[in-house]
Design a protein around this motif. Structure first.
Motif, PDB file in Angstrom:
ATOM      1  N   ILE A 213     -24.728 -62.807  -8.871  1.00  0.00           N
ATOM      2  CA  ILE A 213     -23.339 -62.861  -9.343  1.00  0.00           C
ATOM      3  C   ILE A 213     -22.931 -64.327  -9.464  1.00  0.00           C
ATOM      4  N   ASP A 214     -22.418 -64.724 -10.643  1.00  0.00           N
ATOM      5  CA  ASP A 214     -21.928 -66.096 -10.792  1.00  0.00           C
ATOM      6  C   ASP A 214     -20.481 -66.167 -11.291  1.00  0.00           C
ATOM      7  N   THR A 215     -19.935 -65.035 -11.705  1.00  0.00           N
ATOM      8  CA  THR A 215     -18.562 -64.997 -12.212  1.00  0.00           C
ATOM      9  C   THR A 215     -17.779 -63.936 -11.450  1.00  0.00           C
ATOM     10  N   TRP A 216     -16.566 -64.284 -11.073  1.00  0.00           N
ATOM     11  CA  TRP A 216     -15.737 -63.391 -10.273  1.00  0.00           C
ATOM     12  C   TRP A 216     -14.404 -63.229 -11.000  1.00  0.00           C
ATOM     13  N   LEU A 217     -14.064 -61.985 -11.364  1.00  0.00           N
ATOM     14  CA  LEU A 217     -12.805 -61.681 -12.037  1.00  0.00           C
ATOM     15  C   LEU A 217     -11.774 -61.212 -11.014  1.00  0.00           C
ATOM     16  N   PHE A 218     -10.532 -61.637 -11.186  1.00  0.00           N
ATOM     17  CA  PHE A 218      -9.479 -61.308 -10.233  1.00  0.00           C
ATOM     18  C   PHE A 218      -8.266 -60.693 -10.935  1.00  0.00           C
ATOM     19  N   GLU A 219      -7.757 -59.624 -10.354  1.00  0.00           N
ATOM     20  CA  GLU A 219      -6.539 -58.947 -10.784  1.00  0.00           C
ATOM     21  C   GLU A 219      -5.549 -59.081  -9.637  1.00  0.00           C
ATOM     22  N   CYS A 220      -4.331 -59.536  -9.906  1.00  0.00           N
ATOM     23  CA  CYS A 220      -3.338 -59.767  -8.852  1.00  0.00           C
ATOM     24  C   CYS A 220      -2.296 -58.655  -8.833  1.00  0.00           C
ATOM     25  N   LYS A 221      -2.017 -58.140  -7.626  1.00  0.00           N
ATOM     26  CA  LYS A 221      -0.996 -57.111  -7.443  1.00  0.00           C
ATOM     27  C   LYS A 221      -0.083 -57.539  -6.303  1.00  0.00           C
ATOM     28  N   SER A 222       1.228 -57.378  -6.517  1.00  0.00           N
ATOM     29  CA  SER A 222       2.213 -57.815  -5.534  1.00  0.00           C
ATOM     30  C   SER A 222       2.856 -56.640  -4.822  1.00  0.00           C
ATOM     31  N   TYR A 223       3.119 -56.813  -3.558  1.00  0.00           N
ATOM     32  CA  TYR A 223       3.814 -55.811  -2.746  1.00  0.00           C
ATOM     33  C   TYR A 223       5.221 -55.561  -3.286  1.00  0.00           C
TER      34      TYR A 223
ATOM     35  N   ASN B  74      -9.401 -47.765 -10.054  1.00  0.00           N
ATOM     36  CA  ASN B  74     -10.001 -46.602 -10.706  1.00  0.00           C
ATOM     37  C   ASN B  74     -10.299 -46.887 -12.180  1.00  0.00           C
ATOM     38  N   GLN B  75      -9.412 -47.629 -12.837  1.00  0.00           N
ATOM     39  CA  GLN B  75      -9.646 -48.033 -14.222  1.00  0.00           C
ATOM     40  C   GLN B  75     -10.886 -48.935 -14.305  1.00  0.00           C
ATOM     41  N   LEU B  76     -11.012 -49.850 -13.361  1.00  0.00           N
ATOM     42  CA  LEU B  76     -12.172 -50.748 -13.340  1.00  0.00           C
ATOM     43  C   LEU B  76     -13.462 -49.964 -13.111  1.00  0.00           C
ATOM     44  N   PHE B  77     -13.411 -48.971 -12.231  1.00  0.00           N
ATOM     45  CA  PHE B  77     -14.579 -48.115 -12.001  1.00  0.00           C
ATOM     46  C   PHE B  77     -14.994 -47.404 -13.285  1.00  0.00           C
ATOM     47  N   ALA B  78     -14.009 -46.903 -14.030  1.00  0.00           N
ATOM     48  CA  ALA B  78     -14.317 -46.200 -15.279  1.00  0.00           C
ATOM     49  C   ALA B  78     -15.020 -47.137 -16.259  1.00  0.00           C
ATOM     50  N   MET B  79     -14.569 -48.377 -16.339  1.00  0.00           N
ATOM     51  CA  MET B  79     -15.225 -49.343 -17.230  1.00  0.00           C
ATOM     52  C   MET B  79     -16.616 -49.692 -16.728  1.00  0.00           C
ATOM     53  N   ALA B  80     -16.792 -49.738 -15.403  1.00  0.00           N
ATOM     54  CA  ALA B  80     -18.112 -50.040 -14.831  1.00  0.00           C
ATOM     55  C   ALA B  80     -19.101 -48.928 -15.154  1.00  0.00           C
ATOM     56  N   TYR B  81     -18.597 -47.736 -15.309  1.00  0.00           N
ATOM     57  CA  TYR B  81     -19.452 -46.616 -15.688  1.00  0.00           C
ATOM     58  C   TYR B  81     -20.027 -46.854 -17.084  1.00  0.00           C
ATOM     59  N   MET B  82     -19.225 -47.454 -17.961  1.00  0.00           N
ATOM     60  CA  MET B  82     -19.678 -47.736 -19.322  1.00  0.00           C
ATOM     61  C   MET B  82     -20.579 -48.968 -19.383  1.00  0.00           C
ATOM     62  N   GLU B  83     -20.243 -49.984 -18.596  1.00  0.00           N
ATOM     63  CA  GLU B  83     -21.036 -51.217 -18.593  1.00  0.00           C
ATOM     64  C   GLU B  83     -20.915 -51.888 -17.223  1.00  0.00           C
ATOM     65  N   SER B  84     -21.996 -51.919 -16.499  1.00  0.00           N
ATOM     66  CA  SER B  84     -22.018 -52.477 -15.153  1.00  0.00           C
ATOM     67  C   SER B  84     -21.673 -53.967 -15.156  1.00  0.00           C
ATOM     68  N   PRO B  85     -20.632 -54.359 -14.408  1.00  0.00           N
ATOM     69  CA  PRO B  85     -20.357 -55.801 -14.310  1.00  0.00           C
ATOM     70  C   PRO B  85     -21.479 -56.535 -13.573  1.00  0.00           C
ATOM     71  N   ARG B  86     -22.097 -55.870 -12.610  1.00  0.00           N
ATOM     72  CA  ARG B  86     -23.187 -56.482 -11.835  1.00  0.00           C
ATOM     73  C   ARG B  86     -24.318 -56.951 -12.751  1.00  0.00           C
ATOM     74  N   LYS B  87     -24.642 -56.143 -13.742  1.00  0.00           N
ATOM     75  CA  LYS B  87     -25.727 -56.496 -14.671  1.00  0.00           C
ATOM     76  C   LYS B  87     -25.373 -57.708 -15.519  1.00  0.00           C
ATOM     77  N   ARG B  88     -24.090 -58.028 -15.601  1.00  0.00           N
ATOM     78  CA  ARG B  88     -23.655 -59.220 -16.332  1.00  0.00           C
ATOM     79  C   ARG B  88     -23.312 -60.367 -15.385  1.00  0.00           C
TER      80      ARG B  88
END
Length: 166
Positions: free
Chosen positions: A64-74, A87-101
């Motif tokens: 892994i060399d790239t780290w994507l961040f999503e920010c959520k506030s209380y 859950n949305q990110l998981f659905a996209m990972a099903y289509m294309e693994s981020p790990r493989k990229r």
């Protein structure tokens, strides 16, 4: 005026998270490079653009060399959008693994209740990719906790040298 205030609040949250994480990487001995707008988009279908991305050597051993961040506030409401975003990110990972990229994806939160909710919700999961929730202290600007969603091979770990609250 309301949308402008919301946009400014979102920008300030992202900036605070980005600066906090940059410092945490550097303090733990890793290099940091902010990634261009184009590199924040994943998967190839371009369905997701992170709030910001960092290129780092923190997870090079895992490929892994790239780290994507999503920010959520209380302040947007406890957990509002936090679990659904993952859950949305998981659905996209099903289509294309981020790990493989060579990508890890994290949702950054600013209240302990948000990470506890995520920990409870995802503790029983076992996944192939690298996903986590990171709790930052917005006042002291430090990483307080990282809950790495358990991986099939058991290799999940935080690079921030913080206690996993499990």
């Amino acid at each position: 005026l309301r949308n402008a205030a919301k946009t400014l609040t979102g920008y300030m949250l992202e900036r605070n998270c980005r600066e906090t994480l940059q410092n945490a990487f550097l303090m733990n001995g890793y290099f940091v490079e902010l990634v261009s707008y184009e590199s924040m988009i994943w998967p190839r279908t371009k369905q997701y653009r992170a709030d910001f991305a960092i290129r780092t050597n923190a997870l090079l051993e895992e490929g892994i060399d790239t780290w994507l961040f999503e920010c959520k506030s209380y302040t947007a409401g406890i957990g509002r959008g936090t679990i659904s975003k993952m859950n949305q990110l998981f659905a996209m990972a099903y289509m294309e693994s981020p790990r493989k990229r060579g990508i890890k994806v994290s949702v950054v939160v600013n209240h302990v209740a948000m990470i506890e909710q995520a920990r409870e919700y995802y503790a029983g999961c076992r996944i192939r990719d690298y996903f986590s929730f990171i709790l930052i202290d917005p006042v002291n600007r430090c990483v307080k906790d990282e809950f790495c969603i358990p991986r099939i091979d058991g290799t999940e770990k935080s690079v921030f040298k913080v206690q996993d609250g499990r």
